[in-house]
Design an enzyme around this catalytic site. Sequence first.
Site, PDB file in Angstrom:
ATOM      1  N   CYS A   1       0.838  -1.213   0.000  1.00 63.36           N
ATOM      2  CA  CYS A   1       0.000   0.000   0.000  1.00 63.36           C
ATOM      3  C   CYS A   1       0.868   1.258   0.000  1.00 63.36           C
ATOM      4  CB  CYS A   1      -0.905  -0.035   1.227  1.00 63.36           C
ATOM      5  SG  CYS A   1      -1.792   1.483   1.567  1.00 63.36           S
TER       6      CYS A   1
ATOM      7  N   CYS B   1       0.039   3.796   2.678  1.00 67.54           N
ATOM      8  CA  CYS B   1       0.491   3.288   3.981  1.00 67.54           C
ATOM      9  C   CYS B   1       1.959   3.625   4.206  1.00 67.54           C
ATOM     10  CB  CYS B   1       0.295   1.780   4.074  1.00 67.54           C
ATOM     11  SG  CYS B   1      -1.416   1.237   3.955  1.00 67.54           S
TER      12      CYS B   1
END
Length: 104
Positions: free
Chosen positions: A29, A32
């Site tokens: 991600c 993230c």
Amino acid sequence: MEKVITNTNFQEILEAPGLLVIDFWATWCGPCRMLSPIVDELAAEFEGRATIAKCNVDDCEEIAARFGVRNIPTVVFVKDGEVVDRTVGVVPKQDLVARVNLYL
């Protein structure tokens, strides 16, 4: 230093008194990875006053489901075992700091 949540230690971390901040993330991600250094800074700044933890959704699917995590990054604020707030997506550090201070 932030804690790493696993299926093994989750209940112990959740039951600790005070504020728990959980960053739900995954290695694949991009957002993230953008939020991760901010969470690391929070862990250092609030050490001893709040528990800052990271939970990899790929490793702990049941925990993510328990908290209703559908998008990542999601940061969940848990006070004495109860969810009191959450953010979804990359948010500015000052927003996370304000939320931590609100619930301390």
